[in-house]
Design an enzyme around this catalytic site. Sequence first.
Site, short mmCIF file in Angstrom:
data_model
loop_
_atom_site.label_atom_id
_atom_site.label_comp_id
_atom_site.label_asym_id
_atom_site.label_seq_id
_atom_site.Cartn_x
_atom_site.Cartn_y
_atom_site.Cartn_z
N THR A 118 11.41 -14.51 0.26
CA THR A 118 11.29 -14.64 -0.97
C THR A 118 9.86 -14.27 -1.48
O THR A 118 8.76 -14.20 -0.80
CB THR A 118 10.95 -16.30 -1.49
OG1 THR A 118 12.33 -16.79 -0.88
CG2 THR A 118 11.19 -16.36 -2.84
N ASP B 228 16.11 -22.67 -3.70
CA ASP B 228 15.01 -23.30 -4.42
C ASP B 228 14.58 -22.45 -5.62
O ASP B 228 14.09 -22.73 -6.60
CB ASP B 228 13.87 -23.85 -3.74
CG ASP B 228 13.24 -22.69 -3.04
OD1 ASP B 228 13.92 -21.97 -2.15
OD2 ASP B 228 12.02 -22.38 -2.97
N THR C 178 8.21 -20.51 -0.94
CA THR C 178 9.00 -19.69 -0.07
C THR C 178 9.37 -20.70 1.02
O THR C 178 8.74 -21.36 1.45
CB THR C 178 8.22 -18.46 0.37
OG1 THR C 178 7.17 -18.64 1.00
CG2 THR C 178 7.83 -17.45 -0.69
N GLY C 179 10.41 -20.09 1.92
CA GLY C 179 10.68 -20.96 2.96
C GLY C 179 12.21 -21.48 2.63
O GLY C 179 13.11 -21.15 1.66
N ARG D 29 25.84 -20.27 -2.15
CA ARG D 29 24.70 -21.52 -1.76
C ARG D 29 23.84 -20.92 -2.62
O ARG D 29 23.15 -19.57 -2.60
CB ARG D 29 24.31 -21.31 -0.14
CG ARG D 29 22.93 -21.96 -0.01
CD ARG D 29 21.87 -20.99 0.10
NE ARG D 29 20.48 -21.74 0.64
CZ ARG D 29 19.29 -21.19 0.45
NH1 ARG D 29 19.13 -20.15 -0.07
NH2 ARG D 29 18.34 -22.00 0.90
N GLY E 88 14.71 -23.35 1.30
CA GLY E 88 14.77 -23.93 -0.09
C GLY E 88 15.37 -25.32 -0.14
O GLY E 88 15.24 -25.91 -1.23
N THR F 266 14.39 -13.76 -5.16
CA THR F 266 14.79 -13.83 -3.55
C THR F 266 16.36 -13.34 -3.41
O THR F 266 16.99 -13.58 -4.37
CB THR F 266 14.77 -15.03 -2.97
OG1 THR F 266 14.80 -15.21 -1.43
CG2 THR F 266 15.55 -16.08 -3.55
N1 GLY Z 1 13.37 -19.90 -0.62
C1 GLY Z 1 14.28 -19.23 -0.73
C2 GLY Z 1 15.57 -19.89 -0.25
O1 GLY Z 1 15.76 -21.01 0.04
O2 GLY Z 1 16.87 -19.40 -0.72
#
Ligand code: GLY
Length: 302
Positions: free
Chosen positions: A159, A190, A210-211, A187, A213, A177
């Site tokens: 992201t 975040d 990031t990471g 899906r 979500g 992202t």
């Molecule tokens: N942080 C990006 C996601 O989980 O889609």
Amino acid sequence: GLRQGWEILSSGGTPMDAVELCANVIEVDPDDSSVGYGGLPNALGVVQLDASCMDGRTYAAGGVASLEGIKTPASIARLVMEHTDHVLMVGPGAQQLALDFGYGLEDLMTERSRQSWLRWRERLSETDDYGPPEHLAGRRSGDGLGGLLEGPEDFHYGTTNVLAVAANGDISGITTTSGLSWKVPGRVGDSPIIGAGLYVDNSVGAAGATGRGEDVIKSCASYFIVMRMREGRTPQEACEDAIDMIVDRYRAIGNDFVPGEKFVAINKAGEFGCSSMPSGRNARMTVRHGGGLEIYEGSTRG
Ligand code: GLY
């Protein structure tokens, strides 16, 4: 992107214009597999993009989720913010808004992202009919599966967060992202959720995530970080507070799972910070300020 964004800011442009341009630079880059064009697709091989933006000057926000066929979701999030009375639009509705404003539909898969997806699909099962020729040949001859491609096609959550504070203290941010690679279709992570993947408060600062979500949504992490800064924490301390909060929640339920997130933050004074969980890969952020371009190393904890 930062160089171009800095040109906007230093010539008196708005932080919103600066962060949008920065985000667009990476969104249209075919070599980046985590956002926009060339971002890794969902399980069906369809690229579904999420993005959000927030303008501290106006306390306005916009987001798009599961947007298909448009390379620059950050700009469509801005359309939602500036041309509708809504904050979040999804799927076909978000795409229609983009078409209404003259965007054209494009294939977001590059040859590289298509090959990654195909390799991921080939590895899903040793018993289905997808697979490299060796897989099928091996099964036909009854001598095992053999021939699987080298190296797993790891899932990831790449992201981009872009945050900017102008000389007059106005603050804006964008998060964009392609989300979790190979995700279940539909899906949403975040990134398009205000307060989770992004939050801006013009009197305090901004934060982005990031990471994984799912954890960022449950913890309202970007909002949490900005509120910590409001209470006097530095951007670095506030990012670390968010990491600690999430890890503590997992420890409290006796779960040894440690998610992989990274948070970045800036405040109105132009201070910045960054912190990551160990599995969030690195705690690094790229910053452009009056002193030039800097790769800032934050902290890793958890
Ligand atoms: N942080 C990006 C996601 O989980 O889609």
